[in-house]
Write a protein that holds these residues in place. Sequence first.
Motif, PDB file in Angstrom:
ATOM      1  N   GLY A   1      -3.180  10.240  -9.023  1.00 40.01           N
ATOM      2  CA  GLY A   1      -3.683  11.104  -7.957  1.00 40.01           C
ATOM      3  C   GLY A   1      -4.639  12.158  -8.497  1.00 40.01           C
ATOM      4  O   GLY A   1      -5.675  12.441  -7.908  1.00 40.01           O
ATOM      5  N   GLY A   2      -4.312  12.718  -9.650  1.00 40.10           N
ATOM      6  CA  GLY A   2      -5.186  13.694 -10.292  1.00 40.10           C
ATOM      7  C   GLY A   2      -6.462  13.064 -10.818  1.00 40.10           C
ATOM      8  O   GLY A   2      -7.546  13.633 -10.711  1.00 40.10           O
ATOM      9  N   MET A   3      -6.336  11.857 -11.374  1.00 35.55           N
ATOM     10  CA  MET A   3      -7.523  11.156 -11.861  1.00 35.55           C
ATOM     11  C   MET A   3      -8.453  10.787 -10.717  1.00 35.55           C
ATOM     12  O   MET A   3      -9.669  10.855 -10.855  1.00 35.55           O
ATOM     13  CB  MET A   3      -7.117   9.903 -12.642  1.00 35.55           C
ATOM     14  N   SER A   4      -7.880  10.399  -9.587  1.00 35.83           N
ATOM     15  CA  SER A   4      -8.722  10.032  -8.445  1.00 35.83           C
ATOM     16  C   SER A   4      -9.478  11.245  -7.917  1.00 35.83           C
ATOM     17  O   SER A   4     -10.644  11.137  -7.530  1.00 35.83           O
ATOM     18  CB  SER A   4      -7.885   9.404  -7.337  1.00 35.83           C
ATOM     19  N   ARG A   5      -8.860  12.400  -7.920  1.00 39.90           N
ATOM     20  CA  ARG A   5      -9.535  13.621  -7.490  1.00 39.90           C
ATOM     21  C   ARG A   5     -10.642  14.001  -8.482  1.00 39.90           C
ATOM     22  O   ARG A   5     -11.721  14.428  -8.096  1.00 39.90           O
ATOM     23  CB  ARG A   5      -8.537  14.765  -7.363  1.00 39.90           C
ATOM     24  N   TYR A   6     -10.392  13.816  -9.759  1.00 41.74           N
ATOM     25  CA  TYR A   6     -11.371  14.146 -10.794  1.00 41.74           C
ATOM     26  C   TYR A   6     -12.586  13.220 -10.722  1.00 41.74           C
ATOM     27  O   TYR A   6     -13.718  13.671 -10.842  1.00 41.74           O
ATOM     28  CB  TYR A   6     -10.706  14.042 -12.166  1.00 41.74           C
ATOM     29  N   VAL A   7     -12.330  11.909 -10.522  1.00 38.36           N
ATOM     30  CA  VAL A   7     -13.408  10.921 -10.481  1.00 38.36           C
ATOM     31  C   VAL A   7     -14.097  10.912  -9.115  1.00 38.36           C
ATOM     32  O   VAL A   7     -15.275  10.604  -9.025  1.00 38.36           O
ATOM     33  CB  VAL A   7     -12.865   9.524 -10.843  1.00 38.36           C
ATOM     34  N   GLY A   8     -13.359  11.211  -8.061  1.00 37.68           N
ATOM     35  CA  GLY A   8     -13.935  11.251  -6.728  1.00 37.68           C
ATOM     36  C   GLY A   8     -13.779   9.969  -5.940  1.00 37.68           C
ATOM     37  O   GLY A   8     -14.598   9.679  -5.069  1.00 37.68           O
TER      38      GLY A   8
ATOM     39  N   ALA B   1      -7.265   7.488  -4.157  1.00 35.06           N
ATOM     40  CA  ALA B   1      -6.147   7.268  -5.072  1.00 35.06           C
ATOM     41  C   ALA B   1      -5.567   5.868  -4.927  1.00 35.06           C
ATOM     42  O   ALA B   1      -5.122   5.276  -5.908  1.00 35.06           O
ATOM     43  CB  ALA B   1      -5.061   8.309  -4.841  1.00 35.06           C
ATOM     44  N   THR B   2      -5.586   5.319  -3.730  1.00 34.94           N
ATOM     45  CA  THR B   2      -5.054   3.976  -3.512  1.00 34.94           C
ATOM     46  C   THR B   2      -5.858   2.943  -4.288  1.00 34.94           C
ATOM     47  O   THR B   2      -5.288   2.023  -4.881  1.00 34.94           O
ATOM     48  CB  THR B   2      -5.057   3.634  -2.014  1.00 34.94           C
ATOM     49  N   ILE B   3      -7.166   3.093  -4.315  1.00 29.26           N
ATOM     50  CA  ILE B   3      -8.011   2.160  -5.064  1.00 29.26           C
ATOM     51  C   ILE B   3      -7.695   2.247  -6.549  1.00 29.26           C
ATOM     52  O   ILE B   3      -7.559   1.224  -7.234  1.00 29.26           O
ATOM     53  CB  ILE B   3      -9.503   2.458  -4.800  1.00 29.26           C
ATOM     54  N   LEU B   4      -7.532   3.446  -7.055  1.00 27.68           N
ATOM     55  CA  LEU B   4      -7.212   3.622  -8.463  1.00 27.68           C
ATOM     56  C   LEU B   4      -5.836   3.049  -8.793  1.00 27.68           C
ATOM     57  O   LEU B   4      -5.649   2.441  -9.849  1.00 27.68           O
ATOM     58  CB  LEU B   4      -7.282   5.102  -8.832  1.00 27.68           C
ATOM     59  N   ARG B   5      -4.881   3.202  -7.893  1.00 27.48           N
ATOM     60  CA  ARG B   5      -3.537   2.646  -8.115  1.00 27.48           C
ATOM     61  C   ARG B   5      -3.567   1.117  -8.127  1.00 27.48           C
ATOM     62  O   ARG B   5      -2.891   0.489  -8.940  1.00 27.48           O
ATOM     63  CB  ARG B   5      -2.583   3.147  -7.043  1.00 27.48           C
ATOM     64  N   VAL B   6      -4.340   0.514  -7.222  1.00 25.89           N
ATOM     65  CA  VAL B   6      -4.453  -0.951  -7.187  1.00 25.89           C
ATOM     66  C   VAL B   6      -5.095  -1.456  -8.473  1.00 25.89           C
ATOM     67  O   VAL B   6      -4.633  -2.437  -9.067  1.00 25.89           O
ATOM     68  CB  VAL B   6      -5.247  -1.400  -5.940  1.00 25.89           C
ATOM     69  N   ILE B   7      -6.142  -0.794  -8.939  1.00 27.24           N
ATOM     70  CA  ILE B   7      -6.788  -1.179 -10.199  1.00 27.24           C
ATOM     71  C   ILE B   7      -5.801  -1.062 -11.351  1.00 27.24           C
ATOM     72  O   ILE B   7      -5.730  -1.938 -12.219  1.00 27.24           O
ATOM     73  CB  ILE B   7      -8.043  -0.317 -10.443  1.00 27.24           C
ATOM     74  N   PHE B   8      -5.008  -0.007 -11.366  1.00 28.09           N
ATOM     75  CA  PHE B   8      -4.015   0.195 -12.418  1.00 28.09           C
ATOM     76  C   PHE B   8      -2.985  -0.932 -12.417  1.00 28.09           C
ATOM     77  O   PHE B   8      -2.658  -1.480 -13.470  1.00 28.09           O
ATOM     78  CB  PHE B   8      -3.330   1.549 -12.220  1.00 28.09           C
ATOM     79  N   ILE B   9      -2.492  -1.306 -11.246  1.00 26.21           N
ATOM     80  CA  ILE B   9      -1.497  -2.384 -11.141  1.00 26.21           C
ATOM     81  C   ILE B   9      -2.101  -3.715 -11.582  1.00 26.21           C
ATOM     82  O   ILE B   9      -1.458  -4.490 -12.302  1.00 26.21           O
ATOM     83  CB  ILE B   9      -0.967  -2.499  -9.685  1.00 26.21           C
ATOM     84  N   ILE B  10      -3.345  -3.974 -11.181  1.00 31.48           N
ATOM     85  CA  ILE B  10      -4.008  -5.220 -11.581  1.00 31.48           C
ATOM     86  C   ILE B  10      -4.194  -5.269 -13.091  1.00 31.48           C
ATOM     87  O   ILE B  10      -4.021  -6.316 -13.712  1.00 31.48           O
ATOM     88  CB  ILE B  10      -5.351  -5.379 -10.840  1.00 31.48           C
TER      89      ILE B  10
END
Length: 67
Positions: A19-26, A29-38
């Motif tokens: 959640g913090g990384m998604s705010r930093y990158v812009g 957060a859901t997209i970042l979580r899906v990428i992380f799981i993949i």
Amino acid sequence: MRKQLARSRSDRKLAGVLGGMSRYVGIDATILRVIFIILLIPTGFFPLAIVYGLLAFVLPNEEEAIK
């Protein structure tokens, strides 16, 4: 105001790292979580899990980062 990477207090599922990384990158957060799981599957789970765990301990919470 300078951008700083910090764990999110409001957008968290586990420790708020993504959640913090998604705010930093812009990005969402859901997209970042899906990428992380993949990415967990082909890396064999442990490298990304270790990085996530380390970031959970190293990154400050949002309130601490503002001070």
